[in-house]
Write a protein that holds these residues in place. Sequence first.
Motif, PDB file in Angstrom:
ATOM      1  N   LEU A 103       0.856  -1.181   0.000  1.00 22.00           N
ATOM      2  CA  LEU A 103       0.000   0.000   0.000  1.00 22.00           C
ATOM      3  C   LEU A 103       0.891   1.229   0.000  1.00 22.00           C
ATOM      4  CD1 LEU A 103      -2.796   1.336   0.291  1.00 22.00           C
ATOM      5  CD2 LEU A 103      -2.521   1.103   2.764  1.00 22.00           C
ATOM      6  N   ASP A 104       0.726   2.081  -1.006  1.00 25.74           N
ATOM      7  CA  ASP A 104       1.511   3.312  -1.142  1.00 25.74           C
ATOM      8  C   ASP A 104       0.529   4.468  -1.259  1.00 25.74           C
ATOM      9  OD1 ASP A 104       3.503   5.207  -1.558  1.00 25.74           O
ATOM     10  OD2 ASP A 104       3.652   4.765  -3.702  1.00 25.74           O
ATOM     11  N   GLY A 105       0.211   5.089  -0.123  1.00 24.79           N
ATOM     12  CA  GLY A 105      -0.812   6.126  -0.121  1.00 24.79           C
ATOM     13  C   GLY A 105      -2.150   5.489  -0.428  1.00 24.79           C
ATOM     14  N   ASN A 106      -2.725   5.843  -1.567  1.00 21.21           N
ATOM     15  CA  ASN A 106      -3.997   5.268  -2.000  1.00 21.21           C
ATOM     16  C   ASN A 106      -3.798   4.172  -3.050  1.00 21.21           C
ATOM     17  OD1 ASN A 106      -6.882   5.215  -1.934  1.00 21.21           O
ATOM     18  ND2 ASN A 106      -6.915   6.319  -3.867  1.00 21.21           N
ATOM     19  N   ARG A 107      -2.563   3.971  -3.473  1.00 24.41           N
ATOM     20  CA  ARG A 107      -2.278   3.020  -4.555  1.00 24.41           C
ATOM     21  C   ARG A 107      -1.939   1.640  -4.002  1.00 24.41           C
ATOM     22  NH1 ARG A 107       2.380   4.644  -7.998  1.00 24.41           N
ATOM     23  NH2 ARG A 107       3.369   4.795  -5.966  1.00 24.41           N
ATOM     24  N   ILE A 108      -2.422   0.606  -4.715  1.00 24.46           N
ATOM     25  CA  ILE A 108      -2.078  -0.778  -4.401  1.00 24.46           C
ATOM     26  C   ILE A 108      -1.071  -1.226  -5.453  1.00 24.46           C
ATOM     27  CG2 ILE A 108      -2.924  -3.133  -4.113  1.00 24.46           C
ATOM     28  CD1 ILE A 108      -4.101  -1.085  -2.102  1.00 24.46           C
ATOM     29  N   LEU A 109       0.104  -1.680  -4.996  1.00 20.64           N
ATOM     30  CA  LEU A 109       1.161  -2.128  -5.901  1.00 20.64           C
ATOM     31  C   LEU A 109       1.409  -3.616  -5.709  1.00 20.64           C
ATOM     32  CD1 LEU A 109       2.005   0.923  -4.782  1.00 20.64           C
ATOM     33  CD2 LEU A 109       3.825   0.530  -6.390  1.00 20.64           C
ATOM     34  N   LEU A 110       1.681  -4.303  -6.838  1.00 18.30           N
ATOM     35  CA  LEU A 110       2.049  -5.715  -6.802  1.00 18.30           C
ATOM     36  C   LEU A 110       3.451  -5.875  -7.348  1.00 18.30           C
ATOM     37  CD1 LEU A 110      -1.065  -7.639  -8.152  1.00 18.30           C
ATOM     38  CD2 LEU A 110      -0.388  -7.256  -5.799  1.00 18.30           C
ATOM     39  N   GLU A 111       4.192  -6.814  -6.765  1.00 19.01           N
ATOM     40  CA  GLU A 111       5.516  -7.140  -7.272  1.00 19.01           C
ATOM     41  C   GLU A 111       5.386  -8.279  -8.278  1.00 19.01           C
ATOM     42  OE1 GLU A 111       9.974  -7.769  -5.548  1.00 19.01           O
ATOM     43  OE2 GLU A 111       8.335  -8.710  -4.446  1.00 19.01           O
TER      44      GLU A 111
END
Length: 122
Positions: A103-111
């Motif tokens: 979780l980066d602020g409001n963004r969801i990131l996947l590796e």
Amino acid sequence: MRTRTCWNTVCTVDDLVPESGIAVWTNEGPVAVFYLPHRLPALFAISHADPFSGANVLARGITGDLGGEPIVASPLYKQHFNLKTGACLEDESVRVKTYSVLLDGNRILLETRDTHQEAVAA
């Protein structure tokens, strides 16, 4: 060739529904992202494909808890998959791929694996 990974934004927190999953597209194909706000960590990501049917349905499965572990039940044949490990609880020889999620602020990131792999000289 050396395999590298990268972090990709796949959705926002506003796209998530508590206690359920959504399907997102990545460079590796469809992934199911689950939001379980009563747990820490609250975000999990696994392959969207049900290994028993081949259908992309796991994001539509029912989430729950078995023995303290977060799980999703496939909506087709009802096998349970551990959201942390990807292991199928009914068949130890089967598992789905898991993804690191951030979780980066409001963004969801996947590796995911980087699709632009560079050649390495021997």
